[in-house]
Scaffold this motif. Structure first.
Motif, mmCIF file in Angstrom:
data_model
loop_
_atom_site.group_PDB
_atom_site.id
_atom_site.type_symbol
_atom_site.label_atom_id
_atom_site.label_comp_id
_atom_site.label_asym_id
_atom_site.label_seq_id
_atom_site.Cartn_x
_atom_site.Cartn_y
_atom_site.Cartn_z
ATOM 1 N N LYS A 153 22.551 42.533 45.460
ATOM 2 C CA LYS A 153 23.256 42.397 44.192
ATOM 3 C C LYS A 153 24.663 42.973 44.278
ATOM 4 C CE LYS A 153 18.682 43.439 42.778
ATOM 5 N NZ LYS A 153 18.274 43.621 44.185
ATOM 6 N N TYR A 154 25.629 42.201 43.786
ATOM 7 C CA TYR A 154 27.010 42.673 43.661
ATOM 8 C C TYR A 154 27.371 42.691 42.184
ATOM 9 C CZ TYR A 154 28.216 42.084 48.637
ATOM 10 O OH TYR A 154 28.290 42.200 49.998
ATOM 11 N N LEU A 155 27.966 43.790 41.734
ATOM 12 C CA LEU A 155 28.466 43.865 40.368
ATOM 13 C C LEU A 155 29.981 43.739 40.400
ATOM 14 C CD1 LEU A 155 27.971 44.278 37.327
ATOM 15 C CD2 LEU A 155 28.196 46.752 37.744
ATOM 16 N N VAL A 156 30.478 42.676 39.783
ATOM 17 C CA VAL A 156 31.917 42.463 39.632
ATOM 18 C C VAL A 156 32.292 43.042 38.271
ATOM 19 C CG1 VAL A 156 33.749 40.744 39.418
ATOM 20 C CG2 VAL A 156 31.901 40.388 41.075
ATOM 21 N N GLY A 157 33.300 43.892 38.265
ATOM 22 C CA GLY A 157 33.713 44.549 37.033
ATOM 23 C C GLY A 157 34.501 43.636 36.117
ATOM 24 N N ARG A 158 34.742 44.140 34.930
ATOM 25 C CA ARG A 158 35.503 43.392 33.924
ATOM 26 C C ARG A 158 36.889 43.027 34.430
ATOM 27 N NH1 ARG A 158 34.032 44.796 28.169
ATOM 28 N NH2 ARG A 158 36.252 44.607 27.847
ATOM 29 N N ASP A 159 37.435 43.842 35.333
ATOM 30 C CA ASP A 159 38.770 43.586 35.865
ATOM 31 C C ASP A 159 38.755 42.685 37.099
ATOM 32 O OD1 ASP A 159 37.677 45.306 37.741
ATOM 33 O OD2 ASP A 159 39.284 46.788 37.634
ATOM 34 N N GLY A 160 37.582 42.186 37.482
ATOM 35 C CA GLY A 160 37.480 41.276 38.624
ATOM 36 C C GLY A 160 37.370 41.963 39.961
ATOM 37 N N THR A 161 37.281 43.292 39.970
ATOM 38 C CA THR A 161 37.100 43.997 41.233
ATOM 39 C C THR A 161 35.612 44.175 41.503
ATOM 40 O OG1 THR A 161 37.213 46.177 40.197
ATOM 41 C CG2 THR A 161 39.289 45.239 41.022
ATOM 42 N N LEU A 162 35.291 44.391 42.747
ATOM 43 C CA LEU A 162 33.901 44.604 43.128
ATOM 44 C C LEU A 162 33.555 46.063 42.874
ATOM 45 C CD1 LEU A 162 31.516 43.047 44.183
ATOM 46 C CD2 LEU A 162 32.209 43.647 46.488
ATOM 47 N N ARG A 163 32.715 46.313 41.890
ATOM 48 C CA ARG A 163 32.404 47.672 41.459
ATOM 49 C C ARG A 163 31.269 48.312 42.238
ATOM 50 N NH1 ARG A 163 36.323 50.040 38.495
ATOM 51 N NH2 ARG A 163 37.022 48.605 36.897
ATOM 52 N N ALA A 164 30.243 47.523 42.560
ATOM 53 C CA ALA A 164 29.072 48.119 43.206
ATOM 54 C C ALA A 164 28.299 47.058 43.977
ATOM 55 C CB ALA A 164 28.166 48.756 42.158
ATOM 56 N N ALA A 165 27.529 47.549 44.941
ATOM 57 C CA ALA A 165 26.603 46.705 45.699
ATOM 58 C C ALA A 165 25.253 47.410 45.682
ATOM 59 C CB ALA A 165 27.095 46.518 47.127
ATOM 60 N N PHE A 166 24.199 46.624 45.502
ATOM 61 C CA PHE A 166 22.843 47.165 45.438
ATOM 62 C C PHE A 166 21.961 46.399 46.411
ATOM 63 C CE2 PHE A 166 24.842 47.661 41.291
ATOM 64 C CZ PHE A 166 24.719 49.032 41.087
ATOM 65 N N ALA A 167 21.287 47.127 47.271
ATOM 66 C CA ALA A 167 20.444 46.520 48.295
ATOM 67 C C ALA A 167 19.251 45.791 47.677
ATOM 68 C CB ALA A 167 19.942 47.598 49.258
ATOM 69 N N THR A 168 18.678 44.938 48.461
ATOM 70 C CA THR A 168 17.521 44.137 48.077
ATOM 71 C C THR A 168 16.434 44.953 47.396
ATOM 72 O OG1 THR A 168 17.917 42.591 49.877
ATOM 73 C CG2 THR A 168 15.663 42.706 49.044
ATOM 74 N N GLN A 169 16.117 46.094 47.957
ATOM 75 C CA GLN A 169 14.987 46.884 47.488
ATOM 76 C C GLN A 169 15.218 47.506 46.112
ATOM 77 O OE1 GLN A 169 16.673 47.267 50.349
ATOM 78 N NE2 GLN A 169 15.218 46.598 51.907
ATOM 79 N N ILE A 170 16.458 47.528 45.655
ATOM 80 C CA ILE A 170 16.748 48.114 44.345
ATOM 81 C C ILE A 170 16.449 47.069 43.278
ATOM 82 C CG2 ILE A 170 18.498 49.155 42.869
ATOM 83 C CD1 ILE A 170 19.848 50.177 45.436
ATOM 84 N N ASP A 171 15.437 47.360 42.475
ATOM 85 C CA ASP A 171 15.001 46.440 41.427
ATOM 86 C C ASP A 171 16.075 46.312 40.344
ATOM 87 O OD1 ASP A 171 12.398 45.041 40.426
ATOM 88 O OD2 ASP A 171 13.241 46.076 38.668
ATOM 89 N N PRO A 172 16.212 45.141 39.742
ATOM 90 C CA PRO A 172 17.213 44.973 38.692
ATOM 91 C C PRO A 172 17.082 45.964 37.531
ATOM 92 C CG PRO A 172 16.406 42.847 39.391
ATOM 93 C CD PRO A 172 15.545 43.881 40.072
ATOM 94 N N SER A 173 15.892 46.480 37.282
ATOM 95 C CA SER A 173 15.714 47.439 36.185
ATOM 96 C C SER A 173 16.016 48.884 36.601
ATOM 97 C CB SER A 173 14.282 47.357 35.650
ATOM 98 O OG SER A 173 13.362 47.733 36.666
ATOM 99 N N ASP A 174 16.379 49.097 37.860
ATOM 100 C CA ASP A 174 16.684 50.433 38.351
ATOM 101 C C ASP A 174 17.813 51.052 37.516
ATOM 102 O OD1 ASP A 174 18.321 52.352 40.197
ATOM 103 O OD2 ASP A 174 16.411 52.092 41.246
ATOM 104 N N PRO A 175 17.692 52.327 37.170
ATOM 105 C CA PRO A 175 18.723 52.987 36.366
ATOM 106 C C PRO A 175 20.123 52.919 36.971
ATOM 107 C CG PRO A 175 16.779 54.383 36.511
ATOM 108 C CD PRO A 175 16.546 53.218 37.427
ATOM 109 N N ARG A 176 20.232 52.856 38.296
ATOM 110 C CA ARG A 176 21.563 52.760 38.917
ATOM 111 C C ARG A 176 22.254 51.452 38.552
ATOM 112 N NH1 ARG A 176 19.323 54.147 44.809
ATOM 113 N NH2 ARG A 176 17.602 53.047 43.821
ATOM 114 N N ILE A 177 21.491 50.361 38.524
ATOM 115 C CA ILE A 177 22.072 49.066 38.150
ATOM 116 C C ILE A 177 22.359 49.051 36.655
ATOM 117 C CG2 ILE A 177 21.624 46.582 37.949
ATOM 118 C CD1 ILE A 177 20.104 46.740 40.590
ATOM 119 N N VAL A 178 21.399 49.468 35.861
ATOM 120 C CA VAL A 178 21.572 49.461 34.406
ATOM 121 C C VAL A 178 22.765 50.333 34.017
ATOM 122 C CG1 VAL A 178 20.506 50.068 32.200
ATOM 123 C CG2 VAL A 178 19.147 48.907 33.971
#
Length: 188
Positions: A153-178
């Motif tokens: 998972k890649y999170l693109v920020g509101r400004d269009g920059t790449l804010r974070a990357a999350f490995a496969t094993q990190i579930d979408p409901s993980d507090p780090r992603i939320v």
């Protein structure tokens, strides 16, 4: 998969600008706005359409053991979509060819088996020399954090920059992603 001339030119412009120099993209959509994914059945899914909003981009595969994460991604879309989050699935054949379907059949399987209603791109390479320009750019932005398997998972920020990357094993409901999504949504 064919790489469109527009995607190649956009990627070259971003690379030519260099990380420390002025960006070679429309300021309102940020560097990620230079990219677009093909849609199943034709057309494009330009990231510039989501300028000013966070976007979670996830390489997926319907026959992967991590496919239950589709439900978690749908949960994020349901929970935060009305606040501006977009989730985009990018089906990929790169990891054990666990995406055996093509085109609209991928979207139908994701909808039928996992309740997915968020946008899906057409089947796309996400690693190696045939990787989509977005994924080559993301690998440069987050060295060592590129997809090693499906459901990276890649999170693109509101400004269009790449804010974070999350490995496969990190579930979408993980507090780090939320928390990362909430932080992006909370920005003015």
């Amino acid at each position: 998969m064919t790489i469109r001339r527009r995607d190649c030119l956009a990627m070259l412009a971003v690379l030519a600008a260099g990380r420390a120099n002025a960006p070679a993209y429309a300021a309102e959509s940020g560097p990620a706005g230079a990219f677009a994914f093909d849609k199943p059945g034709g057309g494009t899914l330009p990231l510039s359409a989501y300028a000013g909003k966070p976007v979670l981009i996830v390489n997926t595969a319907t026959a992967c053991g991590y496919a239950p994460q589709f439900a978690g991604l749908q949960g994020l879309w349901t929970r935060f979509g009305d606040r501006g989050l977009t989730v985009i699935a990018v089906p990929s054949p790169d990891f054990g060819n666990q995406e055996p379907l093509d085109g609209a059949a991928i979207a139908e399987a994701a909808r039928k088996n996992h309740g997915v209603t968020f946008p899906l791109a057409d089947k796309t390479h996400v690693r190696g020399p045939a990787a989509h320009p977005f994924y080559r750019w993301a690998a440069e932005q987050k060295p060592g954090q590129s997809p090693q398997w499906n459901f990276h998972k890649y999170l693109v920020g509101r400004d269009g920059t790449l804010r974070a990357a999350f490995a496969t094993q990190i579930d979408p409901s993980d507090p780090r992603i939320v928390s990362a999504i909430v932080a992006e949504l909370g920005q003015a």
